[in-house]
Design a protein around this motif. Structure first.
Motif, mmCIF file in Angstrom:
data_model
loop_
_atom_site.group_PDB
_atom_site.id
_atom_site.type_symbol
_atom_site.label_atom_id
_atom_site.label_comp_id
_atom_site.label_asym_id
_atom_site.label_seq_id
_atom_site.Cartn_x
_atom_site.Cartn_y
_atom_site.Cartn_z
ATOM 1 N N UNK A 320 0.830 -1.199 0.000
ATOM 2 C CA UNK A 320 0.000 0.000 0.000
ATOM 3 C C UNK A 320 0.867 1.253 0.000
ATOM 4 N N UNK A 321 1.870 1.270 0.863
ATOM 5 C CA UNK A 321 2.762 2.437 0.953
ATOM 6 C C UNK A 321 3.528 2.634 -0.347
ATOM 7 N N UNK A 322 3.978 1.550 -0.942
ATOM 8 C CA UNK A 322 4.735 1.668 -2.189
ATOM 9 C C UNK A 322 3.878 2.170 -3.338
ATOM 10 N N UNK A 323 2.640 1.697 -3.427
ATOM 11 C CA UNK A 323 1.753 2.196 -4.482
ATOM 12 C C UNK A 323 1.481 3.683 -4.295
ATOM 13 N N UNK A 324 1.374 4.118 -3.045
ATOM 14 C CA UNK A 324 1.193 5.555 -2.789
ATOM 15 C C UNK A 324 2.435 6.321 -3.236
ATOM 16 N N UNK A 375 -4.185 -3.722 -8.836
ATOM 17 C CA UNK A 375 -3.098 -4.537 -8.288
ATOM 18 C C UNK A 375 -3.245 -4.701 -6.775
ATOM 19 N N UNK A 376 -3.595 -3.625 -6.092
ATOM 20 C CA UNK A 376 -3.800 -3.703 -4.654
ATOM 21 C C UNK A 376 -5.047 -4.505 -4.315
ATOM 22 N N UNK A 377 -6.115 -4.274 -5.082
ATOM 23 C CA UNK A 377 -7.361 -5.001 -4.834
ATOM 24 C C UNK A 377 -7.151 -6.508 -4.969
#
Length: 391
Positions: A320-324, A375-377
């Motif tokens: 999550x942090x990396x996608x942000x 991707x996160x979902x």
């Protein structure tokens, strides 16, 4: 990781040192401690590594109090004290960076008829921090490229002496006493002992990073030595922020390794539960009639153990942090998602039926929040199932 396990606290004593670190942070936001201490929380430029920066002012006592507040407020990966110092020997040259292997509180002693006897307190640097700092020094890619600079700053490792007096002499009685009793100390300053003590009492790893700005030999007030202060502070800030980034990345890797271990342990547990030992067979959701065993193949997915689910959620937090950081999630969505994720993790850890339902509901809400990030979902979907949701 928990809310603040991707954060390093950096403390400085002087505004000059504070600004040297602050220039390396993106988007600093003020966070005020209930007792009035102000922190600025930002990220190291070009990374997702968070830093909480604060000013302690001069002296070990003030530094200890602010360090303790920072540790209680943020529960950081580590505390790094950054600033300038005077060199006691020629080993460290002006502009070099000294990383403390241990810190002497040199004012500890006993006064007797035949003189002052040294009785210092000593704090050794944590092994992991020393190893990482040594690695960065060997790699030697942390310093800024400065046009016209005669030589690149070097990283030195050794003891740092910390007291309550500004040392600016080679011939005073105290200066001779320090060099006699602490002849392995590379540098001298006024805050490291306080920060080291706060870290020791709180269980927080502490690193002391100092840039050499003078020689503590009576020339501190000269124009030449004054010109070295900003350069030494900038060098210390460059190394410290690189160290902070590496500390956070190591923490993230540790969390991911633990999550992988938890997944492997879960697979082993599933395997054992379906393996016969001697004459005993473990059967779930099945029945025995005559000599036949009937298995219920419609039992559905097995919910993860609270510990296993918490570890999986830690791993998901990293993604999550990396996608942000990569721009796939905006700030508001990321903030809400992290809050939901932390809430689900806390609920999962309790292990009660009520808390399990709460964890499932929170993860479903999180699934809707990140629906625009496929991707996160996709990574979250099996966690919802593990929490007891539908496949």
């Amino acid at each position: 990781m928990s809310e603040n396990q991707d954060l390093v606290v950096i403390l400085t004593a002087l505004n000059l040192e504070y600004q040297a670190v602050r220039r390396r942070l993106a988007g600093p936001q003020v966070r005020r401690h209930e007792r009035g201490t102000r922190f600025e929380v930002g990220t190291v430029q070009g990374t997702s590594c968070r830093v909480a920066l604060a000013l302690t002012n001069k002296g070990n006592h003030s530094a200890a109090v602010i360090a303790e507040r920072a540790i209680q407020e943020f529960s950081p990966v580590a505390v790094v004290f950054v600033g300038v110092a005077g060199a006691l020997w020629e080993t460290a040259r002006l502009g070099d960076v000294v990383v403390a292997t241990h810190v002497y509180a040199y004012h500890g002693g006993t006064s007797e008829d035949d003189g002052l006897k040294a009785r210092p307190r000593v704090w050794e640097a944590p092994h992991g921090i020393s190893q990482l700092a040594s690695h960065l020094a060997r790699v030697d890619d942390w310093a800024d490229d400065a046009p016209g600079r005669e030589r690149a700053p070097q990283v030195r490792f050794g003891a740092i002496a910390a007291g309550e007096v500004v040392q600016n002499s080679r011939i005073s009685a105290e200066a001779r006493w320090i060099r006699q009793h602490y002849n392995d100390a590379l540098a001298i300053e006024m805050e490291a002992a306080g920060v080291a003590q706060a870290g020791h009492l709180s269980g927080a790893p502490v690193a002391i990073v100092r840039g050499i700005s003078d020689r503590a030999d009576g020339t501190k007030s000269s124009a030449k030595d004054r010109s070295w202060q900003p350069r030494a502070a900038a060098n210390a800030a460059a190394f410290a922020t690189r160290l902070a980034l590496e500390l956070v990345q190591e923490k993230e890797q540790t969390v991911m390794d633990r999550a992988d271990g938890a997944r492997a342990a879960g697979r082993l547990e599933d395997h054992i539960s379906n393996t016969a030992y001697g004459s005993t067979v473990g059967i779930m959701a099945g029945s025995v009639k005559d000599s036949s065993v009937h298995l219920n193949t419609d039992a559905g997915p097995k919910a993860a153990s609270p510990k296993g689910l918490a570890a999986e959620l830690d791993g998901f937090r990293l993604h999550l942090v990396r996608h942000h950081a990569e721009g796939a999630l905006d700030d508001d969505t990321c903030r809400e998602a992290l809050a939901d994720l932390d809430s689900a993790r806390r609920a999962a850890e309790h292990g009660t039926p009520e808390s399990a339902r709460k964890a499932l509901m929170t993860l479903k809400r999180l699934r809707g929040l990140i629906a625009d990030c496929p991707a996160l979902a996709a990574r979250l979907a099996p966690l919802v199932v593990a929490a007891g949701g539908p496949a």
